[in-house]
Design a protein around this motif. Structure first.
Motif, PDB file in Angstrom:
ATOM      1  N   PRO A 138      19.754  53.617  94.166  1.00  0.00           N
ATOM      2  CA  PRO A 138      18.560  52.736  94.112  1.00  0.00           C
ATOM      3  C   PRO A 138      17.305  53.370  94.536  1.00  0.00           C
ATOM      4  CG  PRO A 138      19.934  52.053  95.797  1.00  0.00           C
ATOM      5  CD  PRO A 138      20.736  53.058  95.121  1.00  0.00           C
ATOM      6  N   THR A 139      16.417  52.901  93.960  1.00  0.00           N
ATOM      7  CA  THR A 139      15.101  53.435  94.158  1.00  0.00           C
ATOM      8  C   THR A 139      14.094  52.508  94.904  1.00  0.00           C
ATOM      9  OG1 THR A 139      14.479  53.032  91.889  1.00  0.00           O
ATOM     10  CG2 THR A 139      14.750  55.386  92.449  1.00  0.00           C
ATOM     11  N   ARG A 140      13.229  52.509  95.551  1.00  0.00           N
ATOM     12  CA  ARG A 140      12.290  51.740  96.089  1.00  0.00           C
ATOM     13  C   ARG A 140      10.805  51.892  95.627  1.00  0.00           C
ATOM     14  NH1 ARG A 140      15.482  49.269  98.185  1.00  0.00           N
ATOM     15  NH2 ARG A 140      17.265  49.903  99.395  1.00  0.00           N
ATOM     16  N   LYS A 151      16.694  47.836  86.347  1.00  0.00           N
ATOM     17  CA  LYS A 151      15.275  48.607  85.976  1.00  0.00           C
ATOM     18  C   LYS A 151      15.759  50.182  85.888  1.00  0.00           C
ATOM     19  CE  LYS A 151      13.281  47.184  89.597  1.00  0.00           C
ATOM     20  NZ  LYS A 151      14.373  46.293  90.189  1.00  0.00           N
ATOM     21  N   THR A 152      16.358  51.030  86.799  1.00  0.00           N
ATOM     22  CA  THR A 152      16.738  52.114  87.027  1.00  0.00           C
ATOM     23  C   THR A 152      17.718  52.294  85.713  1.00  0.00           C
ATOM     24  OG1 THR A 152      16.348  52.525  89.070  1.00  0.00           O
ATOM     25  CG2 THR A 152      17.506  54.236  88.086  1.00  0.00           C
ATOM     26  N   ALA A 153      18.492  51.897  85.306  1.00  0.00           N
ATOM     27  CA  ALA A 153      19.402  51.964  84.337  1.00  0.00           C
ATOM     28  C   ALA A 153      18.750  51.849  82.993  1.00  0.00           C
ATOM     29  CB  ALA A 153      20.565  51.000  84.356  1.00  0.00           C
ATOM     30  N   PHE A 199       6.397  52.623  83.747  1.00  0.00           N
ATOM     31  CA  PHE A 199       6.389  52.236  84.970  1.00  0.00           C
ATOM     32  C   PHE A 199       7.557  51.471  85.457  1.00  0.00           C
ATOM     33  CE2 PHE A 199       2.104  53.036  83.528  1.00  0.00           C
ATOM     34  CZ  PHE A 199       1.408  53.587  84.614  1.00  0.00           C
ATOM     35  N   ASP A 200       8.289  51.838  86.570  1.00  0.00           N
ATOM     36  CA  ASP A 200       9.102  51.144  87.379  1.00  0.00           C
ATOM     37  C   ASP A 200       8.654  50.290  88.490  1.00  0.00           C
ATOM     38  OD1 ASP A 200      11.262  50.279  88.712  1.00  0.00           O
ATOM     39  OD2 ASP A 200      12.345  52.354  88.657  1.00  0.00           O
ATOM     40  N   TYR A 201       8.665  48.980  88.581  1.00  0.00           N
ATOM     41  CA  TYR A 201       8.071  48.537  89.983  1.00  0.00           C
ATOM     42  C   TYR A 201       9.027  47.482  90.080  1.00  0.00           C
ATOM     43  CZ  TYR A 201       5.331  44.974  87.632  1.00  0.00           C
ATOM     44  OH  TYR A 201       5.335  43.754  86.504  1.00  0.00           O
TER      45      TYR A 201
HETATM   46 MG   LIG Z   1      15.665  51.191  90.556  1.00  0.00          MG
END
Ligand SMILES: [Mg+2]
Ligand SMILES: Nc1nc2c(ncn2[C@@H]2O[C@H](COP(=O)(O)OP(=O)(O)O)[C@@H](O)[C@H]2O)c(=O)[nH]1
Length: 463
Positions: free
Chosen positions: A99-101, A33-35, A132-134
Motif C-alpha cells: 500500500p502507498t500513502r 488505486k495502486t492496482a 495522479f494517485d491520491y
Molecule cells: Mg495505493
C-alpha cells in the motif's frame, strides 16, 4: 522583449492544444488505486503488442503506438512507484503491491496515429498524460470547510452505529473528561488526539470508511505535528456557542478550535487549490464487493462516505467547492473494482449496485452537467471463469489461487442489483475470498474492462 512562459501558462497552452491531460485516480484505502494505475501504465506501454484493449478504439484500430514514462512536471510530488508494483506482481509467488500513502504522480507520453492523419503519411500525435494517485480519504475533508469546530464536534458521533461507537469508546471517555473551559495541557491534548487517530485507524481496519479528518488516517509528513492534534469534544451543543466562544485562547475549547481552523486553512484548502482544481478528469474507485462482504453497518458507512466524497465533484451553482475554487472537470468515471471476484453474468448487477449506492450524488452531478460513467472492472484479473455442471445444470464458477497458495473453484454468489435489504443480509449470500495476483506477467496484465475505462477517460484525446 518576450517573457518566457511560466509553467502554469505553458501547461495551459499545452492543454489548449489537447496535448496534455491530467487524470486523477482516487478511492478510499484499498479500493484498488495502486492496482488500477499499475495496470493502466502497463496496458498503455504494451499497447499495439500484447495488450488487449478492444474497447479503446485507438488501440483496436492499431493507431495506438505506445507510451513512455517521462519526467513529471511537478517535482514536489512523489513519483508513482510503478517499477516496485510490477516487481511485486512478477515475484515468485506474485503478490499485490504494497500500500502507498499520500499523493503520487507519473507522466506518460503516448504516441498515436490520428484518425485524419494530416497531409503527409506517418504523421503522429502525442499526448502527455499526467496520472495522479491520491487518497479518497482527503476528499472526506471537504465538508470540514463548510463547518466550524463546534458544529463538527456535535456532528461527528451523530451518524455512528453501535460497532463504530464501540471502537471510539476509549477516546470518547477520555475526551468527555476534559473541561472545555480549563487551561489546555499540551501533553494531554496530544495524548487524546493520538487516541482519536488510533480510534479512526481501528475503525478503518474494521472496514469503516466515513472517517474524519482524512489526514489522521494518512498523515504523510504531518505525523506528530500539532496541526493534527485536535479532536471533537463530545457533549457540546450548538446552544453553548456564546459561552464557548467567550472562553480565553488558552482554554481547551479555544485551543482545539484554533487547530481545527488551522487544519481547514493549511491542510484542506491547499489540497483543493494546488491539486484538485487542476485535474481535468478523475476516476473514483469503489470496493463495492468488499463492503458487501463486510456486512450492513459497513456497507451503509461506505454509502455515507461516498456521498461525502462525491461532493467534491458536485460543482452545482451553490456548492461549497465552486464558491471556493471554481474547479473544472470535464469528465468523471466511477468504477466498482475487483470485478474478477464475481462471475461475469454478475457484472451488470455490480454496476447497477454501484449506481444505486451513488444515486443521490449522481443526480446532483447530472444536474450540474458533469458527464459521468459508471462501470465495473478488474484492473488485474486474478481469476479465470469456468463452468461447473451440477445435477445436469451448467453454472459459471471462478478459479483462483488464494493468498495461501491454495487453488479454489467457487461460485462466490449473486450480487444484489439494488441496495441490499435485511433479507439479503440475513441470507449472507456472498463469500469474498482474496486471491493472489495472476502468475508472473511477461506481457500485459490481464484485466476486465480497463479498456472501457480508458476509452471514457482519454479515448477522445486519441482521435
Ligand atoms: Mg495505493
Ligand atoms: N482480485 C483482484 N484484487 C484486487 C484488484 N485490485 C486490487 N485488488 C486487491 O485490493 C487490494 C488493495 O488494492 P490497492 O490497489 O493497493 O488499493 P489502494 O489502497 O486503493 O491503492 C490489493 O492488495 C488486492 O488484494 C483486482 O483487480 N482484482
Amino acid at each position: 522583449m518576450r517573457q518566457p512562459l511560466t509553467r502554469e501558462l505553458a501547461d495551459l497552452v499545452e492543454r489548449g492544444r489537447d496535448r496534455q491531460l491530467r487524470l486523477a485516480v482516487t478511492g478510499l484505502s484499498r479500493a484498488g488505486k495502486t492496482a488500477f494505475l499499475t495496470s493502466l501504465v502497463n496496458q498503455l506501454r504494451h499497447a499495439g503488442l500484447e495488450a488487449r484493449l478492444d474497447l479503446l478504439p485507438a488501440a483496436r484500430e492499431g493507431r495506438l503506438l505506445g507510451a513512455r514514462r517521462v519526467s513529471q512536471p511537478d517535482l514536489a510530488v512523489p513519483r508513482f512507484p510503478y517499477d516496485q508494483a510490477m516487481a511485486a506482481l512478477a515475484a515468485e509467488p506474485p503478490h499485490w503491491p504494497a500500500p502507498t500513502r499520500g499523493i503520487s504522480e507519473l507522466r506518460l507520453s503516448i504516441r498515436y496515429r490520428p484518425t485524419r492523419s494530416g497531409l503527409w503519411r506517418g504523421d503522429t500525435g502525442q499526448l502527455a498524460l499526467d496520472l495522479f494517485d491520491y487518497p479518497g480519504e482527503w476528499l472526506l475533508d471537504l465538508p470540514l470547510l463548510g463547518t466550524d469546530y463546534l458544529r463538527w464536534s456535535t456532528q461527528v458521533l451523530a451518524g455512528a452505529g453501535a460497532q463504530r461507537r464501540a471502537l471510539m469508546a476509549e477516546w470518547e471517555r477520555a475526551a468527555a473528561r476534559l473541561d472545555p473551559a480549563a487551561e489546555a495541557n499540551e501533553a494531554e491534548l496530544a495524548a487524546i488526539a493520538e487516541q482519536y487517530a488510533m480510534a479512526l485507524r481501528a475503525a478503518r481496519e474494521a472496514g469503516f470508511a466515513d472517517l474524519q479528518p482524512g489526514r489522521f488516517l494518512l498523515p504523510g509528513d504531518l505525523a506528530g505535528a500539532p496541526v493534527l492534534q485536535f479532536f471533537p469534544l463530545p457533549g457540546l451543543a450548538d446552544g453553548d456557542r456564546e459561552r464557548l466562544e467567550a472562553l480565553p485562547p488558552e482554554s481547551v475549547y479555544a485551543t482545539l478550535a484554533a487547530r481545527f481552523r488551522h487544519y481547514q486553512q493549511h491542510i484542506v484548502k491547499p489540497f483543493y487549490r494546488d491539486h484538485f482544481r487542476r485535474f481535468d478528469r478523475q476516476i473514483v474507485l469503489v470496493d463495492v464487493l468488499g463492503a458487501l462482504n463486510a456486512g450492513p453497518e459497513r456497507f451503509e458507512d461506505l454509502a455515507r462516505a461516498l456521498a461525502t466524497l462525491m461532493q467534491s465533484f458536485d460543482y452545482g451553482k451553490r456548492s461549497l467547492l465552486s464558491r471556493l475554487f471554481a474547479p473544472r472537470i470535464d469528465r468523471l468515471a466511477i468504477a466498482a473494482t475487483k470485478a474478477d471476484h464475481v462471475t461475469p453474468e454478475q457484472h451488470p448487477r455490480l454496476t447497477a449496485l454501484l449506481e444505486a449506492l451513488l444515486a443521490e450524488p449522481l443526480k446532483d452531478l447530472r444536474y450540474a452537467n458533469v458527464p459521468v460513467k459508471a462501470l465495473s472492472l478488474a484492473s488485474i484479473r486474478a481469476t479465470d471463469v469456468h463452468e461447473v455442471v451440477h445435477q445436469g445444470e451448467r453454472t459459471p464458477a471462478l478459479r483462483g489461487t488464494t493468498l495461501d497458495g491454495e487453488s479454489l473453484l467457487l461460485f462466490p454468489g449473486e450480487v444484489p442489483s439494488r441496495l441490499p435489504d435485511a433479507d439479503f443480509w440475513a441470507r449472507q449470500g456472498f463469500a469474498f475470498t482474496a486471491f493472489r495476483p495472476p502468475p508472473s506477467p511477461h506481457g500485459a496484465l490481464p484485466h476486465i474492462r480497463l479498456d472501457a475505462a480508458l476509452d471514457w477517460l482519454l479515448g477522445d484525446k486519441l482521435r
